[in-house]
Design an enzyme around this catalytic site. Sequence first.
Site, PDB file in Angstrom:
ATOM      1  N   SER A 120      -0.549  14.594   7.120  1.00 43.87           N
ATOM      2  CA  SER A 120      -0.852  15.996   7.409  1.00 43.87           C
ATOM      3  C   SER A 120       0.352  16.719   7.982  1.00 43.87           C
ATOM      4  CB  SER A 120      -2.000  16.092   8.416  1.00 43.87           C
ATOM      5  OG  SER A 120      -3.200  15.691   7.823  1.00 43.87           O
ATOM      6  N   HIS A 141      -1.914  15.825  -0.222  1.00 43.85           N
ATOM      7  CA  HIS A 141      -2.700  16.028   0.987  1.00 43.85           C
ATOM      8  C   HIS A 141      -4.121  16.449   0.638  1.00 43.85           C
ATOM      9  CE1 HIS A 141      -3.829  18.331   4.749  1.00 43.85           C
ATOM     10  NE2 HIS A 141      -3.612  17.097   5.170  1.00 43.85           N
ATOM     11  N   GLU A 153      -3.208  19.474  -1.660  1.00 42.26           N
ATOM     12  CA  GLU A 153      -1.906  20.132  -1.531  1.00 42.26           C
ATOM     13  C   GLU A 153      -0.824  19.162  -2.003  1.00 42.26           C
ATOM     14  OE1 GLU A 153      -2.368  23.121   2.198  1.00 42.26           O
ATOM     15  OE2 GLU A 153      -2.575  21.010   2.681  1.00 42.26           O
ATOM     16  N   ASN A 191      -3.088  23.231   7.155  1.00 40.12           N
ATOM     17  CA  ASN A 191      -2.990  22.910   8.578  1.00 40.12           C
ATOM     18  C   ASN A 191      -2.100  23.868   9.353  1.00 40.12           C
ATOM     19  OD1 ASN A 191      -4.808  20.844   9.001  1.00 40.12           O
ATOM     20  ND2 ASN A 191      -3.439  19.317   8.126  1.00 40.12           N
TER      21      ASN A 191
END
Length: 291
Positions: A120, A141, A153, A191
Amino acid sequence: MTSIQTVGVAGAGTMGAGIATVAARAGFKTIVFDTRQDALDRARGQTEAFLTKSEQKGKLPPGAAAATLDRWKSTTELSSLAQCDIVIEAVFEDLAVKHRLFQELGRVCPDTTIFASNTSTISITEIAGGSGRPDRFVGMHFCLPAQLMKLTEMSPGLETSTETFQRAWAFAESMGQKPVATQDTPGFILNYFLIPFNNDAIRLVEQGVAEPGDIDVAIKTALGYPMGPLELLDLVGMDTQKLLCEAMYGLTHESRAACPPLVRRMIAANRLGKKTGKGFHIYGDTKMFGA
Ligand SMILES: NC(=O)c1ccc[n+]([C@@H]2O[C@H](COP(=O)([O-])OP(=O)(O)OC[C@H]3O[C@@H](n4cnc5c(N)ncnc54)[C@H](O)[C@@H]3O)[C@@H](O)[C@H]2O)c1
């Protein structure tokens, strides 16, 4: 078209279990590796419950749950990943742990195997740098809960070849995921927003502004999110949130990314979230989300 047939997932925790579910459900032979047998058993048990429920709800055709589990092999032997066309890493968010794993994988997997990381917050280029094959390395991701969320992602490291990126992209699509391209930057797209946002929700609880349930209702009702930030944090786990904050804050020095003290206190009290039955909310079971 994807040339990938056999998928390895390294790490059978919260994310690894979900990613393996996505791969096996899409028809890929999926080998799930963890150093801990209890983590493997838990991941498979949660997946079985989730798939059975999906079938009962009509979201999967009859027999799909059993067929998916037939394609799922659990192992504590790293050498079992030798036959994989891609290995997706979902172990602890720790660069040294990831480097060690990829170095061992480099010794057992053929040169053609693509290595992917579900990190992450750690730089894909940095992980790839210690993998021995930075050109055949890519960031993939997945989002929590991976078995339900379509977004993946995709981020290339500085040395990732175009061919590797395209093969991994096609593979993501072939699993029914919706890939998006993002540079190798802290938090990628999701994130970058979510870590500070979730920390804001924690600070509202810390300051006694509102109860977790009310914050979740406010966000879901007004913004249309399927889950409130504190429900989501219970799923992420306070231990993981702390690591995410430390990594993000360490890279950006963005004050909203700093780990709120309440997270550390909750870890000390084993209130990690759904996995320990107690976080911001209380849980009667520790089943996979959606089961
Ligand atoms: N939890 C999230 O919300 C989330 C979302 C997206 C991405 N991620 C990323 O996914 C990765 C895993 O996160 P998680 O929440 O699933 O962690 P987790 O703690 O739930 O699971 C990690 C698993 O990795 C295993 N493991 C550790 N070292 C290993 C090794 N050397 N070889 C094999 N297995 C090993 C552990 O036994 C454990 O079962 C991290 O990089 C994290 O940043 C997490």
